[in-house]
Write a protein that holds these residues in place. Structure first.
Motif, mmCIF file in Angstrom:
data_model
loop_
_atom_site.group_PDB
_atom_site.id
_atom_site.type_symbol
_atom_site.label_atom_id
_atom_site.label_comp_id
_atom_site.label_asym_id
_atom_site.label_seq_id
_atom_site.Cartn_x
_atom_site.Cartn_y
_atom_site.Cartn_z
ATOM 1 N N THR A 1 49.832 40.912 38.554
ATOM 2 C CA THR A 1 50.388 40.284 39.758
ATOM 3 C C THR A 1 49.322 40.210 40.839
ATOM 4 O OG1 THR A 1 51.210 42.468 40.444
ATOM 5 C CG2 THR A 1 52.727 41.029 39.249
ATOM 6 N N GLY A 2 48.131 40.610 40.491
ATOM 7 C CA GLY A 2 46.970 40.609 41.367
ATOM 8 C C GLY A 2 45.892 41.425 40.687
ATOM 9 N N THR A 3 44.732 41.498 41.298
ATOM 10 C CA THR A 3 43.635 42.262 40.708
ATOM 11 C C THR A 3 43.766 43.739 41.081
ATOM 12 O OG1 THR A 3 42.290 41.643 42.615
ATOM 13 C CG2 THR A 3 42.050 40.320 40.616
ATOM 14 N N LEU A 4 42.887 44.568 40.536
ATOM 15 C CA LEU A 4 42.936 46.002 40.797
ATOM 16 C C LEU A 4 42.626 46.304 42.256
ATOM 17 C CD1 LEU A 4 41.063 47.621 37.748
ATOM 18 C CD2 LEU A 4 43.526 47.278 38.046
ATOM 19 N N ALA B 1 42.673 49.878 45.180
ATOM 20 C CA ALA B 1 42.278 51.289 45.142
ATOM 21 C C ALA B 1 43.293 52.154 44.422
ATOM 22 C CB ALA B 1 42.072 51.799 46.576
ATOM 23 N N GLY B 2 44.585 51.875 44.601
ATOM 24 C CA GLY B 2 45.612 52.675 43.953
ATOM 25 C C GLY B 2 45.635 52.496 42.450
ATOM 26 N N SER B 3 45.510 51.262 41.993
ATOM 27 C CA SER B 3 45.548 51.020 40.544
ATOM 28 C C SER B 3 44.282 51.526 39.871
ATOM 29 C CB SER B 3 45.772 49.536 40.237
ATOM 30 O OG SER B 3 44.923 48.708 40.994
ATOM 31 N N LEU B 4 43.148 51.545 40.590
ATOM 32 C CA LEU B 4 41.929 52.104 40.002
ATOM 33 C C LEU B 4 42.068 53.609 39.790
ATOM 34 C CD1 LEU B 4 39.066 51.699 38.974
ATOM 35 C CD2 LEU B 4 38.244 52.049 41.323
ATOM 36 N N VAL B 5 42.783 54.300 40.680
ATOM 37 C CA VAL B 5 43.023 55.735 40.480
ATOM 38 C C VAL B 5 43.738 55.968 39.151
ATOM 39 C CG1 VAL B 5 44.348 57.725 41.314
ATOM 40 C CG2 VAL B 5 43.028 56.353 42.923
ATOM 41 N N ALA B 6 44.774 55.179 38.878
ATOM 42 C CA ALA B 6 45.519 55.330 37.623
ATOM 43 C C ALA B 6 44.651 54.978 36.418
ATOM 44 C CB ALA B 6 46.768 54.459 37.651
ATOM 45 N N ALA B 7 43.854 53.919 36.540
ATOM 46 C CA ALA B 7 42.976 53.522 35.443
ATOM 47 C C ALA B 7 41.954 54.612 35.141
ATOM 48 C CB ALA B 7 42.266 52.214 35.785
ATOM 49 N N LEU B 8 41.317 55.130 36.184
ATOM 50 C CA LEU B 8 40.301 56.169 35.998
ATOM 51 C C LEU B 8 40.917 57.426 35.408
ATOM 52 C CD1 LEU B 8 37.420 57.256 36.372
ATOM 53 C CD2 LEU B 8 38.041 57.878 38.724
ATOM 54 N N ALA B 9 42.076 57.835 35.910
ATOM 55 C CA ALA B 9 42.727 59.048 35.406
ATOM 56 C C ALA B 9 43.075 58.921 33.931
ATOM 57 C CB ALA B 9 43.984 59.344 36.224
ATOM 58 N N SER B 10 43.624 57.780 33.535
ATOM 59 C CA SER B 10 43.997 57.616 32.131
ATOM 60 C C SER B 10 42.767 57.587 31.234
ATOM 61 C CB SER B 10 44.846 56.351 31.944
ATOM 62 O OG SER B 10 44.116 55.186 32.282
ATOM 63 N N TRP B 11 41.693 56.936 31.712
ATOM 64 C CA TRP B 11 40.443 56.892 30.933
ATOM 65 C C TRP B 11 39.848 58.293 30.800
ATOM 66 C CZ3 TRP B 11 35.311 58.117 31.515
ATOM 67 C CH2 TRP B 11 34.396 57.535 30.634
ATOM 68 N N LEU B 12 39.799 59.043 31.907
ATOM 69 C CA LEU B 12 39.230 60.391 31.873
ATOM 70 C C LEU B 12 40.027 61.306 30.953
ATOM 71 C CD1 LEU B 12 38.415 60.957 35.661
ATOM 72 C CD2 LEU B 12 36.766 60.628 33.801
ATOM 73 N N ASP B 13 41.337 61.187 30.993
ATOM 74 C CA ASP B 13 42.162 62.054 30.147
ATOM 75 C C ASP B 13 41.904 61.767 28.672
ATOM 76 O OD1 ASP B 13 44.174 64.179 30.468
ATOM 77 O OD2 ASP B 13 45.473 62.851 29.321
ATOM 78 N N THR C 1 43.893 45.554 49.190
ATOM 79 C CA THR C 1 42.887 44.540 48.903
ATOM 80 C C THR C 1 42.218 44.849 47.572
ATOM 81 O OG1 THR C 1 41.226 45.790 50.140
ATOM 82 C CG2 THR C 1 42.457 44.090 51.330
ATOM 83 N N PRO C 2 41.728 43.838 46.863
ATOM 84 C CA PRO C 2 41.080 44.081 45.571
ATOM 85 C C PRO C 2 39.843 44.969 45.727
ATOM 86 C CG PRO C 2 41.567 41.750 45.860
ATOM 87 C CD PRO C 2 41.811 42.401 47.184
ATOM 88 N N ILE C 3 39.608 45.820 44.743
ATOM 89 C CA ILE C 3 38.374 46.608 44.775
ATOM 90 C C ILE C 3 37.189 45.670 44.567
ATOM 91 C CG2 ILE C 3 39.447 48.749 43.982
ATOM 92 C CD1 ILE C 3 38.247 48.140 41.192
ATOM 93 N N ASN C 4 36.077 46.035 45.160
ATOM 94 C CA ASN C 4 34.857 45.237 45.055
ATOM 95 C C ASN C 4 34.020 45.762 43.898
ATOM 96 O OD1 ASN C 4 32.507 43.796 45.365
ATOM 97 N ND2 ASN C 4 31.986 44.645 47.380
ATOM 98 N N THR C 5 33.851 44.935 42.878
ATOM 99 C CA THR C 5 32.996 45.313 41.750
ATOM 100 C C THR C 5 31.897 44.282 41.543
ATOM 101 O OG1 THR C 5 34.527 44.217 40.206
ATOM 102 C CG2 THR C 5 34.845 46.582 40.580
ATOM 103 N N ALA C 6 31.557 43.567 42.620
ATOM 104 C CA ALA C 6 30.557 42.495 42.510
ATOM 105 C C ALA C 6 29.189 43.024 42.134
ATOM 106 C CB ALA C 6 30.488 41.713 43.823
ATOM 107 N N THR C 7 28.897 44.263 42.536
ATOM 108 C CA THR C 7 27.624 44.894 42.188
ATOM 109 C C THR C 7 27.909 46.276 41.622
ATOM 110 O OG1 THR C 7 27.317 45.944 44.347
ATOM 111 C CG2 THR C 7 26.485 43.688 44.091
ATOM 112 N N ALA C 8 26.933 46.829 40.930
ATOM 113 C CA ALA C 8 27.094 48.174 40.382
ATOM 114 C C ALA C 8 27.302 49.191 41.496
ATOM 115 C CB ALA C 8 25.882 48.550 39.534
ATOM 116 N N ALA C 9 26.620 48.998 42.620
ATOM 117 C CA ALA C 9 26.768 49.922 43.749
ATOM 118 C C ALA C 9 28.176 49.879 44.317
ATOM 119 C CB ALA C 9 25.755 49.585 44.833
ATOM 120 N N ALA C 10 28.745 48.679 44.410
ATOM 121 C CA ALA C 10 30.105 48.541 44.927
ATOM 122 C C ALA C 10 31.116 49.156 43.967
ATOM 123 C CB ALA C 10 30.423 47.070 45.166
#
Length: 305
Positions: free
Chosen positions: A16-19, A21-33, A250-259
């Motif tokens: 329903t939109g891009t990732l 900050a909140g959805s990245l937390v869930a993505a990172l947690a599931s990946w780490l687990d 707002t969507p997370i910024n992944t335009a660069t590796a630093a972002a």
């Protein structure tokens, strides 16, 4: 077989939109687990609610995950390609008289609840009063609902929140499996998909905790095993409510590796993880992820399930 080798987790975003900050937390947690358990991590695009999906958001999400170093261990799947599975599950339930047709509109449900002295509150579930349980009474069937058994309160152990409980009959009532517009409901789709993909562990945002009892009931009625659950902290907006696309996210910024690294660092902070003391400038994202896997293993023991 070692328990960790049988672990299968997943991240299931809705396009329903891009990732954010909140959805990245869930993505990172599931990946780490998954990585902490030496298991597999899958991505499932939950686009069953097609009217709410934004064209191109699914592929943008996959690109954001890749930019953050979060790569699934198998090609992603889309719920919109899996409707035959949901139909089979619904047919199983109807053939066993565990589901029934419902002709009620949302307005009729609200009126029925009001007549029983139950006022609708903001963001609360409409507890279905069972109007069509004994038949349509002249109505035309619009949706299909699960016929809940007279069950005791459902208990489950959340790996972060501890013991949880809910009586689905009194909190929700017979809930929808297929909507009036013909689309399959989230609860049915997620239960069928988790079983079909062999998901053993669900790691997702705390806002979805309330869905767990319904999913366990549905798993029981379909004869399916239920995964181990863990619900992660929420990122909240300025108004204190869960950060979401409807709440100014707002969507997370992944335009660069630093972002992308900066977005990951913020997500890790929400999860109680710290940044590496020294940065590997050749691949700082991979270094940070490896560092957080080790921390995750310490905070959430891989033997706690």
């Amino acid at each position: 077989m070692d328990k960790s080798s049988s672990y299968i987790g997943r991240f299931a975003p809705s396009p329903t939109g891009t990732l954010h900050a909140g959805s990245l937390v869930a993505a990172l947690a599931s990946w780490l687990d998954a990585r902490a358990h030496h298991g597999r991590w899958l991505v499932r695009v939950e686009d069953v609610d097609t009217p709410r999906c934004i064209p191109g958001a699914d592929h943008a999400i996959l690109q954001q995950l890749a930019a953050c170093g979060l790569h699934p261990d198998a090609p992603p799947v889309w719920q919109s390609d899996r409707t035959k599975l949901y139909q089979q599950a619904l047919e199983q339930l109807t053939s066993q008289q565990k589901a029934y047709a419902c002709g009620c509109t949302r307005k009729e449900i609200e009126v029925a609840l009001q007549s029983n002295g139950i006022a609708k509150t903001r963001n609360a579930e409409l507890i279905y009063p069972g109007t069509c349980r004994s038949g349509l009474n002249g109505r035309i069937g619009r949706a299909w609902r699960l016929r809940l058994p007279d069950l005791a309160t459902i208990h489950w152990q959340d790996r972060r929140l501890g013991i949880q409980q809910q009586n689905v009959c009194t909190r929700v009532g017979d809930f929808v499996l297929q909507r009036a517009d013909g689309l399959y409901a989230y609860q049915l789709a997620v239960v069928v998909d988790d079983a079909a993909q062999g998901i053993t562990h669900v790691v997702r945002g705390e806002d979805l905790t309330d869905n767990t009892a319904r999913q366990i009931v549905l798993q029981q009625m379909l004869g399916l095993a239920h995964p181990t659950y863990m619900h992660t902290p929420l990122v909240r907006g300025a108004n204190g409510e869960k950060l979401s696309k409807q709440n100014g996210a707002t969507p997370i910024n992944t335009a660069t590796a630093a972002a992308a690294l900066d977005a990951l660092l913020q997500a890790a902070h929400v999860l109680g993880l710290t940044a590496p003391e020294k940065r590997d400038n050749s691949n700082p994202i991979a270094q940070a992820l490896q560092h957080w896997v080790a921390q995750w293993q310490t905070i959430y023991s891989i033997h706690d399930y």
